[in-house]
Design an enzyme around this catalytic site. Sequence first.
Site, mmCIF file in Angstrom:
data_model
loop_
_atom_site.group_PDB
_atom_site.id
_atom_site.type_symbol
_atom_site.label_atom_id
_atom_site.label_comp_id
_atom_site.label_asym_id
_atom_site.label_seq_id
_atom_site.Cartn_x
_atom_site.Cartn_y
_atom_site.Cartn_z
ATOM 1 N NE ARG A 1 -3.980 -1.918 2.004
ATOM 2 C CZ ARG A 1 -5.016 -2.040 2.810
ATOM 3 N NH1 ARG A 1 -5.206 -1.131 3.745
ATOM 4 N NH2 ARG A 1 -5.951 -2.983 2.601
ATOM 5 N N GLY B 1 -9.337 -8.489 0.572
ATOM 6 C CA GLY B 1 -8.038 -8.826 1.232
ATOM 7 C C GLY B 1 -7.708 -10.341 1.237
ATOM 8 N N GLY C 1 -13.669 -3.862 1.205
ATOM 9 C CA GLY C 1 -15.283 -3.176 1.349
ATOM 10 C C GLY C 1 -15.516 -2.138 0.501
ATOM 11 C CE LYS D 1 -20.868 -14.135 8.053
ATOM 12 N NZ LYS D 1 -20.320 -12.907 8.716
HETATM 13 P P1 ADP Z 1 -12.079 -11.502 0.512
HETATM 14 O O1 ADP Z 1 -11.563 -10.960 1.694
HETATM 15 O O2 ADP Z 1 -11.098 -11.814 -0.601
HETATM 16 O O3 ADP Z 1 -13.295 -10.506 0.049
HETATM 17 P P2 ADP Z 1 -13.939 -13.145 1.971
HETATM 18 O O4 ADP Z 1 -13.408 -12.553 3.327
HETATM 19 O O5 ADP Z 1 -15.306 -13.004 1.353
HETATM 20 O O6 ADP Z 1 -12.824 -12.856 0.792
HETATM 21 O O7 ADP Z 1 -13.712 -14.633 2.223
HETATM 22 C C1 ADP Z 1 -12.674 -15.396 2.966
HETATM 23 C C2 ADP Z 1 -12.749 -16.211 3.803
HETATM 24 O O8 ADP Z 1 -13.857 -17.493 3.249
HETATM 25 C C3 ADP Z 1 -11.679 -17.148 4.278
HETATM 26 O O9 ADP Z 1 -11.474 -16.858 5.612
HETATM 27 C C4 ADP Z 1 -12.094 -18.521 3.900
HETATM 28 O O10 ADP Z 1 -11.427 -19.417 4.776
HETATM 29 C C5 ADP Z 1 -13.380 -18.767 3.886
HETATM 30 N N1 ADP Z 1 -14.174 -19.471 3.285
HETATM 31 C C6 ADP Z 1 -13.905 -20.052 1.847
HETATM 32 N N2 ADP Z 1 -14.416 -21.023 1.561
HETATM 33 C C7 ADP Z 1 -14.906 -21.721 2.669
HETATM 34 C C8 ADP Z 1 -15.419 -22.746 2.830
HETATM 35 N N3 ADP Z 1 -15.905 -23.765 2.180
HETATM 36 N N4 ADP Z 1 -15.822 -23.097 4.407
HETATM 37 C C9 ADP Z 1 -15.402 -22.060 5.487
HETATM 38 N N5 ADP Z 1 -14.956 -21.218 4.987
HETATM 39 C C10 ADP Z 1 -14.587 -20.569 3.898
#
Ligand code: ADP
Length: 399
Positions: free
Chosen positions: A40, A354, A378, A202
């Site tokens: 960053r 992230g 976000g 989620k």
């Molecule tokens: P980003 O930060 O890239 O936007 P998210 O925060 O939405 O991504 O998602 C990342 C999280 O989702 C990670 O902590 C990962 O472990 C979790 N995750 C992905 N697939 C699964 C799964 N099948 N079961 C439980 N957790 C999961």
Amino acid sequence: MINKAVVSDIPDDELKGKKVFVRVDFNVPIKDGRISEDYRIRRTVPTIDYLVEKGAKVILGSHLGRPKGRDLPGLSLRPIAFRLTELLGRDVKFSPKIIGKDVHYEVDNLNNGGVMLLENLRFHIEERNNDEEFAKELASLADIYVNDAFGTSHRAHASTYGMALHFEKKVAGFVVNKEIMFMSSMLMNPLKPYVVIVGGAKIKDKIGAMKNLMEKADKVLLGGGIAYTFLKAKDVPIGNSICEDEMVPWAKEALEKYGEKIFLPVDHVVAESFENRKTSIVVDNEIPDDYHGFDIGPKTMTKYSSLIKGNGTIFWNGPMGLFEDSDFSSGTTQIARSMALATWRGATTVIGGGDTISAMRNAEVLDLEITHISTGGGASLEFLGGSDLPGITVLNDKN
Ligand code: ADP
Ligand code: MG
């Protein structure tokens, strides 16, 4: 189309000798005074270099962590001033004070082309409260305002929003401009074919973005936790996999509307529990009752990789599994490598989120193997969901 003025739109003679406040995002991991990851900071170098070259006096402000109005030495920006000195190849002053006569004195003593970094803005509780007086005080330090912190642009804080109201000239820095360009192109005019890959934990966190992206995309590949909500909507047994029951009706609707472009996992790496992964096995579509799906399986990987081609645009947000654990990281690693290959073959590739970025790095994919890495988190998701970001809206339009 969002069309904001950029720092390079300001005529040179209006920058020379002027005090320019740049809101940067130096929220980097620091432990015992050591910066473990400075991406960053490096990203803002072009904006700072540009202003220095034009003879402006550059005042940099950022938050770091969540000090909640307290002076926490562990969250001081001082180590960043040293790192920045190395990166810029010029002396960067550090001001422990953010407002008051000391900092005004320091600013007045800056030479043309001089650079100064203020202490963590969140050492003042007024920053997050967007306190009017505090915002005015910050604004009184400079003649021109630049937002180069995309990741905090969805927050109306004093340094991202309140202070900007006091400036006639308020523009985007190069980081923010690039984020706006790529993120708007993901929504408005992506090169076709357009493949969107969504995973992660989620749906709720990204529903706005998912709605818009699904509409635009030619193909939507789903994985990670969110895929199980979709599989449940199709009455596919998902065992104990994470699932947002309240989102099942929405997933059903989305499948009805966009069914032919949505791809779902057809096999899974499962385990009885996170603790008990000795039993981790691959199953085809149906997950046994007592098992969790923690990663996409090999058939899904092969299918998804074959859809990540070397043309058009590919946007990826959200890991395909619980990638933090090496037993469940293969699916995510494979997607990251397919993205890199697609870039080499000529596709425009964009990665956001992230966790997705750390997964990409775990997979040893280099930054230069991806067209654009959005560190917005976000803010990127809100932008893609069509929300106004206060820190962007407040800037001057391009004329
Ligand atoms: P980003 O930060 O890239 O936007 P998210 O925060 O939405 O991504 O998602 C990342 C999280 O989702 C990670 O902590 C990962 O472990 C979790 N995750 C992905 N697939 C699964 C799964 N099948 N079961 C439980 N957790 C999961
Ligand atoms: Mg995350």
